[in-house]
Write an enzyme that holds these catalytic residues in place. Sequence first.
Site, short mmCIF file in Angstrom:
data_model
loop_
_atom_site.label_atom_id
_atom_site.label_comp_id
_atom_site.label_asym_id
_atom_site.label_seq_id
_atom_site.Cartn_x
_atom_site.Cartn_y
_atom_site.Cartn_z
N PRO A 274 -9.57 -2.94 1.93
CG PRO A 274 -7.72 -1.52 1.92
CD PRO A 274 -9.10 -1.65 2.47
CG ASP A 449 -8.53 -2.79 6.78
OD1 ASP A 449 -8.10 -2.30 5.73
OD2 ASP A 449 -9.42 -2.26 7.48
CG HIS A 450 -2.45 -3.34 2.62
ND1 HIS A 450 -1.48 -2.73 3.38
CD2 HIS A 450 -1.78 -4.04 1.67
CE1 HIS A 450 -0.28 -3.04 2.93
NE2 HIS A 450 -0.43 -3.85 1.90
NE ARG A 451 -9.81 0.24 5.52
CZ ARG A 451 -11.03 0.38 6.02
NH1 ARG A 451 -11.78 1.41 5.67
NH2 ARG A 451 -11.50 -0.50 6.90
#
Length: 477
Positions: A274, A449-451
């Site tokens: 994401p 990477d928003h994870r």
Amino acid sequence: MAFEFPLPDVGEGLTEADIVSWKVAPGDEVTVNQILVEIETAKSLVELPSPQAGTVGALLVEEGQTVEVGTPIIRFGGAEDAGAGAETMSAPHAEATAPDSDGAVTSDDEGGATLVGYGAKAASSKRRPRKGGSVAPSQSSAAETSGTAQSSAPAAPAPAQPEAGPAASDGAAASAETASAGKPLAKPPVRKLAKDLGIDLASVTPTGSRGEVTRADVQAAADGTAAPAATGATAAGPTASASVDADALEERIPFKGVVKMMAKAMVDSAFTMPHVTEFLDVDVTETMAFVRRLKASKVLGEDVRVSPLLIVAKAVAWAVARNPRINSTLDGDDIVVKKYVNLGIAAATPRGLIVPNIKNAHTMGLTQLAQEMQELTALARSGKTPPADQAGGTITITNVGVFGVDAGTPIINPGEAAILAFGQIRKKPWVVDDEIVPREITTLSVSADHRVVDGEIISKFLADVGRGLEDPSVLLA
């Protein structure tokens, strides 16, 4: 006895490669370790050295053709040896006849020197059957461009011809084919199209300017709408005329090699991570003044190229040290924070986009960092960046400003958590001490990477990169 050399696995775990250009021809005398051919894998160009000394009997694969690892590509020995039967090098032999990491040559028996380190996959000693026996080198520049094998219409058997080197032009190649085998005049891509559509070229009315069958002719034959020969009309569209070859209106670029590999990596990244992107306008007036002083003083070395990208690279390494979570990756159920910076620099090359990285960039001063960037760029442009230089990256910079672009939303390199885009530097009105003055401004953008990282980490990292470019003296503290 004739000896056939199969395409080796060049140590990248790949299953196929493209034959780019032969460096030898039938009849040439070669020595051990002499370069035979240049191939393109999914990652880079690689030169294959000869595993033995001897005479080149035949080139078994055309330039532009994609072949699997283990497929024989060249035969050593004369025609009399070929008649007695060819010996294909087995997989264990292939492993013992390739260059090591230093390109050194060793001998595994008393019969002669061999190269060490290829490690080809197991392959049968029997060569796959090919139409018409041995395959001659590429017959035209079109075959090199399209990367497809030529197909031909049924024709009466032609007298055996000696193997020839590459032809000078499409027209010469097509004419030679017609003269030697009675085939209709057509370029290799057109022959490939006809083969795919099941069209016999001998039954197609040619409308090309030299009497050749064009792509439009084949398509018209397949659709059952072939135009009368007298009009010479084509199916290229309302603006095409009889004197225009439909092939000149379109260009087909083979989707393979570096381009295909990068496309797959970007799709995997875009649809598994994401992405979130943040932007920051930065006053880099002080950085530009610093770069000009470094250039004028030549303090980094006479031959060292100094550019704003050098300072950006230093600022990224500095900002990572202050925000280590940005330099991480997701590994199963663990977030792996890397305490070293392998700094990737996205490089646009004639063969496609690659991302080599500078190992341990966080330990380098400006001089060493500048030298590493210069060597990395030169190697990338040559198309010969080794796979090891493209593996293990932890964070990447893409310099979109060199193309006159202000900003972008870059896709993260697989295995990393962030990528920074560096936009062009332009003079803009800027408020300094409540006064509007001209300043040199750039836009930075970071995709992450928003994870793995949240908005706070991304924002702090981006702000620190901007701070380093506003006042480069903090980078040297």
